[in-house]
Write a protein that holds these residues in place. Sequence first.
Motif, short mmCIF file in Angstrom:
data_model
loop_
_atom_site.label_atom_id
_atom_site.label_comp_id
_atom_site.label_asym_id
_atom_site.label_seq_id
_atom_site.Cartn_x
_atom_site.Cartn_y
_atom_site.Cartn_z
N PRO A 81 -15.32 -15.22 17.36
CA PRO A 81 -15.90 -13.89 17.20
C PRO A 81 -17.04 -13.64 18.19
CG PRO A 81 -16.78 -15.35 15.54
CD PRO A 81 -15.80 -16.17 16.34
N TYR A 82 -17.10 -12.43 18.70
CA TYR A 82 -18.20 -11.99 19.55
C TYR A 82 -18.63 -10.60 19.08
CZ TYR A 82 -16.85 -15.66 22.87
OH TYR A 82 -16.56 -16.87 23.47
N ALA A 83 -19.87 -10.26 19.36
CA ALA A 83 -20.36 -8.91 19.11
C ALA A 83 -20.84 -8.31 20.42
CB ALA A 83 -21.50 -8.92 18.08
N ILE A 84 -20.54 -7.04 20.61
CA ILE A 84 -21.03 -6.30 21.77
C ILE A 84 -21.97 -5.22 21.24
CG2 ILE A 84 -20.41 -4.75 23.66
CD1 ILE A 84 -17.85 -6.29 23.98
N PHE A 85 -23.21 -5.26 21.71
CA PHE A 85 -24.24 -4.32 21.28
C PHE A 85 -24.57 -3.39 22.44
CE2 PHE A 85 -28.94 -3.51 20.69
CZ PHE A 85 -28.76 -2.52 19.74
N HIS A 86 -24.39 -2.09 22.23
CA HIS A 86 -24.61 -1.11 23.29
C HIS A 86 -25.92 -0.36 23.07
CE1 HIS A 86 -23.61 1.58 26.56
NE2 HIS A 86 -23.94 2.60 25.79
N ILE A 87 -26.72 -0.26 24.15
CA ILE A 87 -28.00 0.45 24.11
C ILE A 87 -27.87 1.72 24.94
CG2 ILE A 87 -30.48 0.29 24.50
CD1 ILE A 87 -30.24 -2.72 24.50
N PRO A 88 -28.07 2.90 24.35
CA PRO A 88 -27.91 4.16 25.10
C PRO A 88 -29.05 4.39 26.09
CG PRO A 88 -27.81 4.49 22.71
CD PRO A 88 -28.37 3.12 22.95
N GLY A 89 -28.85 5.40 26.94
CA GLY A 89 -29.91 5.88 27.79
C GLY A 89 -30.66 7.02 27.10
N ASN A 90 -31.38 7.82 27.88
CA ASN A 90 -32.13 8.95 27.35
C ASN A 90 -31.43 10.24 27.79
OD1 ASN A 90 -34.08 10.68 26.36
ND2 ASN A 90 -35.63 10.18 27.89
N PRO A 91 -31.04 11.14 26.86
CA PRO A 91 -31.29 11.13 25.43
C PRO A 91 -30.44 10.09 24.71
CG PRO A 91 -29.97 13.04 26.00
CD PRO A 91 -30.37 12.39 27.30
N GLY A 92 -31.08 9.39 23.76
CA GLY A 92 -30.48 8.18 23.22
C GLY A 92 -29.59 8.36 22.02
N SER A 111 -31.50 18.85 16.13
CA SER A 111 -32.15 17.79 15.37
C SER A 111 -33.65 18.03 15.27
CB SER A 111 -31.87 16.43 16.01
OG SER A 111 -32.42 16.36 17.30
N PRO A 112 -34.30 17.48 14.25
CA PRO A 112 -35.73 17.80 14.04
C PRO A 112 -36.63 17.42 15.20
CG PRO A 112 -34.76 16.73 12.10
CD PRO A 112 -33.75 16.63 13.19
N LEU A 113 -36.39 16.24 15.80
CA LEU A 113 -37.33 15.75 16.81
C LEU A 113 -36.64 15.36 18.12
CD1 LEU A 113 -39.47 13.42 14.49
CD2 LEU A 113 -40.11 15.68 15.36
N GLY A 114 -35.36 15.69 18.27
CA GLY A 114 -34.61 15.22 19.43
C GLY A 114 -35.19 15.65 20.76
N VAL A 115 -35.46 16.95 20.92
CA VAL A 115 -35.98 17.46 22.19
C VAL A 115 -37.35 16.87 22.49
CG1 VAL A 115 -36.70 19.52 23.43
CG2 VAL A 115 -34.65 19.60 22.01
N LYS A 116 -38.21 16.83 21.49
CA LYS A 116 -39.55 16.25 21.68
C LYS A 116 -39.44 14.78 22.08
CE LYS A 116 -43.92 15.35 19.30
NZ LYS A 116 -44.67 15.51 18.03
N GLN A 117 -38.56 14.04 21.41
CA GLN A 117 -38.40 12.62 21.71
C GLN A 117 -37.90 12.41 23.14
OE1 GLN A 117 -39.11 9.77 19.98
NE2 GLN A 117 -38.40 8.69 21.81
N ALA A 118 -36.92 13.20 23.57
CA ALA A 118 -36.37 13.04 24.92
C ALA A 118 -37.41 13.33 25.98
CB ALA A 118 -35.15 13.95 25.10
N LEU A 119 -38.20 14.39 25.80
CA LEU A 119 -39.21 14.77 26.80
C LEU A 119 -40.33 13.75 26.89
CD1 LEU A 119 -39.41 18.63 26.15
CD2 LEU A 119 -38.39 17.48 28.12
N TYR A 120 -40.86 13.34 25.75
CA TYR A 120 -41.99 12.41 25.77
C TYR A 120 -41.55 11.01 26.19
CZ TYR A 120 -45.29 15.74 23.79
OH TYR A 120 -46.14 16.82 23.60
N LEU A 121 -40.33 10.59 25.79
CA LEU A 121 -39.84 9.30 26.25
C LEU A 121 -39.58 9.35 27.75
CD1 LEU A 121 -38.86 6.43 25.65
CD2 LEU A 121 -36.61 7.39 25.09
N GLY A 122 -39.07 10.47 28.26
CA GLY A 122 -38.88 10.62 29.70
C GLY A 122 -40.19 10.51 30.46
N ARG A 123 -41.25 11.07 29.91
CA ARG A 123 -42.56 10.94 30.54
C ARG A 123 -43.00 9.47 30.57
NH1 ARG A 123 -47.86 13.46 27.78
NH2 ARG A 123 -47.31 11.78 26.31
N ASP A 124 -42.78 8.77 29.48
CA ASP A 124 -43.10 7.33 29.44
C ASP A 124 -42.34 6.56 30.51
OD1 ASP A 124 -45.04 7.15 27.56
OD2 ASP A 124 -43.91 5.91 26.15
#
Length: 513
Positions: free
Chosen positions: A198-209, A387-400
């Motif tokens: 058995p193996y597991a593959i874990f995928h991490i998205p980009g921004n917007p995540g 979504s409640p915080l999606g746009v805010k999260q994408a913009l502020y994470l992009g700044r980071d």
Amino acid sequence: MSSQTPSKRSKYANDEERKAAARERQRLYAARKRAEAKEAKLRESQSSIDADVPLVSVSVAVAIAPDVAPDAPSPVKKRAPQKPVTGSTAAETVTTNAPVTPRKRVSRRKNDENGEVVVINTNNAVNIAPVLNHLADPLESKELNIKQEFSIPSIAHSFSEPLNVDSFIPPSLRPTDTLLIPPQPSPISQLHSLPITPYAIFHIPGNPGLISYYRNYLTDLSYLLSDIPGCEFTIFGASLGGFNTSRDPNTQPSFVSLQEQISRQVEIINHLLTTHPALKIIITGHSLGAYLLLSLLHDLSLHNPPFRSRVIGGIGLFPALTHLAKSSSGRTVTPFINIPGVLPFLVILARVLVVLIPAFVLNFLMKVLMPAHEQSARDVTLSFLKSPLGVKQALYLGRDELLHIKDDEWASSVWGEETGNNNTELIFYFGEKDHWVSDGERERLIERRGRGGVRWTDKDGSGVVQGRWKPKMMVCEEGVRHSFCVSTNFSELMAEKTARWVEEIVEKDRSGL
């Protein structure tokens, strides 16, 4: 440039050869089953004893949300259209008569091809689970009919407890939008009774995540990985912190910073490897997800080396690893992010527009403004905007990202060391003209960290000799865009490439290299 010799890719020289081999395996498998069925019918006709027909009860529990129904087409053939299911929850029990002889084996088919349901659980998890399909003839598929007769083949799974959402997401990080694809059994492994690893593959998205953007890509990847004998791959992905599309009272009111995103990935991997001590994993990351992948390996190297050794592979797709501000998009956006009030104004503007503009008008605007996005990707984008915080999260994470992703900050223990015992096989696939990656910074990184200090090539079985402990760094020559996940064709192509890299990583792990 360094000399090049044949690499250790042992089975297939290219994708066409792989596909031809898969088709040949399927043809031989179908021919054998037809011969067995004919022989069984002949024995049955010669026998005067009627076989008892037991009852097989199969329960299928389905909870389907129409707005997240999978629409990823197969890499081999087109998916038959699915009729949407209305209502929030539906459950039914199917009882059928199954003859003992002849015993028909359920055909291996791609999950999203009349053989897949999407299950939404209380943890906002999208679970792609296979549903049995009946084949009267191995070469002629028919729709599942609850009155038809079929038998369930004995498939031995290697997991003592199958991996589920709880295996990946610790209680402290819930609720989180997730996508889980169970392992698809390999016909070759079943036919020859091969031991399963058995193996597991874990995928991490980009921004917007949002993990929903990658449903087509990960579904195709699961289908392709079922061709690897002796292996089972559970594929899992989770949306980045702050991108939860559900309206939950426990949702954090503030955005999740870049450093907090790293901590979340570390917590997920530590939870998974703690609860499953024998499991080995491969991590894939897109764009910012590749940066989080290296940051995760850095943390494991410092604080938990045994866990680091169980991360046998890492694959970065269009990785944004250094100096985002020097990219073409970075140079455009950076002057505005520090102007007081700009980001709050954009958040409020997006909220007002989504509330005031009707949904059909928003869909039309997205078709005009995002022509590369297919309808499924536009649906995900619309849910993200609502979504409640999606746009805010994408913009502020992009700044980071623009402020903090600068120099190569990882030690050699992360990239790989010649004498290292816990090296992770790393593969990075860059875009040729990537608007989020500076060409100059990309080439400098390849020269410093890449295997042999040059672009890796695996055409005609050739590769770089020097520094085999270093990452393979490739540059796309097929025109795939940075945002490949919004296109079905690009998703299929990247799934094929990823499946080949996963096979190489697994072969190296099994050989103990």
